[in-house]
Design an enzyme around this catalytic site. Structure first.
Site, PDB file in Angstrom:
ATOM      1  N   ASP A 119       0.792  -1.363   0.104  1.00 25.77           N
ATOM      2  CA  ASP A 119      -0.076   0.185  -0.107  1.00 25.77           C
ATOM      3  C   ASP A 119       0.696   1.283   0.298  1.00 25.77           C
ATOM      4  O   ASP A 119       2.298   0.857   0.088  1.00 25.77           O
ATOM      5  CB  ASP A 119      -0.961   0.541   0.693  1.00 25.77           C
ATOM      6  N   HIS A 120       0.134   2.700   0.133  1.00 24.16           N
ATOM      7  CA  HIS A 120       0.657   3.970   0.039  1.00 24.16           C
ATOM      8  C   HIS A 120       1.969   3.589   1.097  1.00 24.16           C
ATOM      9  O   HIS A 120       2.607   4.511   1.143  1.00 24.16           O
ATOM     10  CB  HIS A 120      -0.079   4.442  -0.195  1.00 24.16           C
ATOM     11  N   CYS A 155       3.127  -3.217   3.616  1.00 24.80           N
ATOM     12  CA  CYS A 155       2.303  -2.030   3.985  1.00 24.80           C
ATOM     13  C   CYS A 155       2.970  -1.140   5.524  1.00 24.80           C
ATOM     14  O   CYS A 155       4.228  -1.693   5.521  1.00 24.80           O
ATOM     15  CB  CYS A 155       0.509  -1.992   4.284  1.00 24.80           C
ATOM     16  N   THR A 198       2.705  -1.575   8.714  1.00 31.18           N
ATOM     17  CA  THR A 198       3.311  -2.477   9.603  1.00 31.18           C
ATOM     18  C   THR A 198       3.644  -3.432   9.044  1.00 31.18           C
ATOM     19  O   THR A 198       3.863  -4.522  10.215  1.00 31.18           O
ATOM     20  CB  THR A 198       2.126  -2.674  10.792  1.00 31.18           C
ATOM     21  N   GLY A 199       2.964  -4.236   8.056  1.00 31.08           N
ATOM     22  CA  GLY A 199       2.716  -5.017   7.470  1.00 31.08           C
ATOM     23  C   GLY A 199       1.599  -6.473   7.760  1.00 31.08           C
ATOM     24  O   GLY A 199       1.828  -6.865   7.660  1.00 31.08           O
ATOM     25  N   ILE A 200       1.337  -5.811   9.220  1.00 29.59           N
ATOM     26  CA  ILE A 200       0.288  -6.266   9.672  1.00 29.59           C
ATOM     27  C   ILE A 200      -1.546  -7.055   9.002  1.00 29.59           C
ATOM     28  O   ILE A 200      -1.715  -7.988   8.364  1.00 29.59           O
ATOM     29  CB  ILE A 200      -0.383  -5.713  11.004  1.00 29.59           C
ATOM     30  N   GLY A 201      -1.190  -5.687   8.355  1.00 33.37           N
ATOM     31  CA  GLY A 201      -2.925  -5.626   7.491  1.00 33.37           C
ATOM     32  C   GLY A 201      -2.938  -6.258   5.932  1.00 33.37           C
ATOM     33  O   GLY A 201      -3.567  -7.302   5.736  1.00 33.37           O
ATOM     34  N   HIS A 234      10.359 -23.690   8.413  1.00 32.83           N
ATOM     35  CA  HIS A 234       8.833 -24.738   9.712  1.00 32.83           C
ATOM     36  C   HIS A 234       8.366 -24.668   9.229  1.00 32.83           C
ATOM     37  O   HIS A 234       6.940 -25.248   9.663  1.00 32.83           O
ATOM     38  CB  HIS A 234       9.783 -24.283  11.250  1.00 32.83           C
ATOM     39  N   HIS A 244       7.965 -30.892   9.730  1.00 28.33           N
ATOM     40  CA  HIS A 244       7.104 -29.825   9.939  1.00 28.33           C
ATOM     41  C   HIS A 244       5.805 -30.104   8.836  1.00 28.33           C
ATOM     42  O   HIS A 244       4.602 -29.416   8.445  1.00 28.33           O
ATOM     43  CB  HIS A 244       7.831 -28.964   9.683  1.00 28.33           C
TER      44      HIS A 244
HETATM   45  C1  RB5 Z   1      -2.389   2.807   6.489  1.00 26.37           C
HETATM   46  O1  RB5 Z   1      -1.501   3.716   6.515  1.00 26.37           O
HETATM   47  C2  RB5 Z   1      -1.882   1.619   7.425  1.00 26.37           C
HETATM   48  O2  RB5 Z   1      -3.146   1.055   8.015  1.00 26.37           O
HETATM   49  C3  RB5 Z   1      -1.199   0.454   6.422  1.00 26.37           C
HETATM   50  O3  RB5 Z   1      -0.205   0.422   5.715  1.00 26.37           O
HETATM   51  C4  RB5 Z   1      -1.027  -0.717   8.040  1.00 26.37           C
HETATM   52  O4  RB5 Z   1       0.147  -0.593   8.967  1.00 26.37           O
HETATM   53  C5  RB5 Z   1      -1.449  -1.481   7.962  1.00 26.37           C
HETATM   54  O5  RB5 Z   1      -1.849  -2.625   9.225  1.00 26.37           O
END
Ligand code: RB5
Length: 145
Positions: free
Chosen positions: A8-9, A65, A67-70, A98, A133
């Site tokens: 993403d951005h 992204c 955080t990499g989480i979303g 693993h 594994h």
């Molecule tokens: C975008 O602002 C941010 O929410 C996205 O890049 C990411 O961190 C979501 O998990």
């Protein structure tokens, strides 16, 4: 090896750097966007990379992204994807050995460029260990149905 990549951005600039790093090391790239700093929604790009990997348009995927989480959550909703959010080279190695992870997720606002490159290189050059594994990977597939 062909690698699908999407972001993403919040991670656009790092994605561009990762692409240059990979191309410099002989990898083929399937760039699925985004293509600017304009705000976009990460699920679209996580889905695109996940589908490219399970449909064998690419051998491995990288999603980024802020955080990499979303984007890792989104990629993991695609059946057959095992996306791993890593913050160091040890987890990038272990998730290949693993978990047979097929998508690496990176938080562009969480790690520096050099660490991101090292994680990418480690992830793409480490083999799955199989053995004990393998059964656990199959159990994950069973959850997917
Ligand atoms: C975008 O602002 C941010 O929410 C996205 O890049 C990411 O961190 C979501 O998990």
């Amino acid at each position: 090896m062909k690698v699908a990549i999407g972001c993403d951005h919040g991670a656009f600039e790092l994605k561009e750097k990762v692409i240059k790093f990979l191309q410099g090391n002989g990898y083929d790239i399937l760039d699925l966007g985004c293509n600017s700093l304009d705000s976009v929604d990460y699920p679209k790009y996580g889905k695109a990379v996940g589908e490219a990997v399970v449909n064998k348009k690419a051998e491995k995927g990288i999603v980024l992204c802020g955080t990499g989480i979303g984007i890792s959550i989104a990629a993991n909703k695609v059946k057959g994807v095992r996306a791993a959010l890593c913050n160091n080279t040890t987890t990038a190695r272990l998730t290949r050995e693993h978990n047979d992870a097929n998508v690496l997720a990176i938080g562009a606002r969480m790690v520096g460029d050099v660490l991101a490159f090292e994680m990418v290189e480690t992830f793409l050059t480490t083999e799955f260990e199989g053995g004990r594994h393998q059964k656990r990977i199959e159990m994950i597939s069973e959850i997917e149905g």
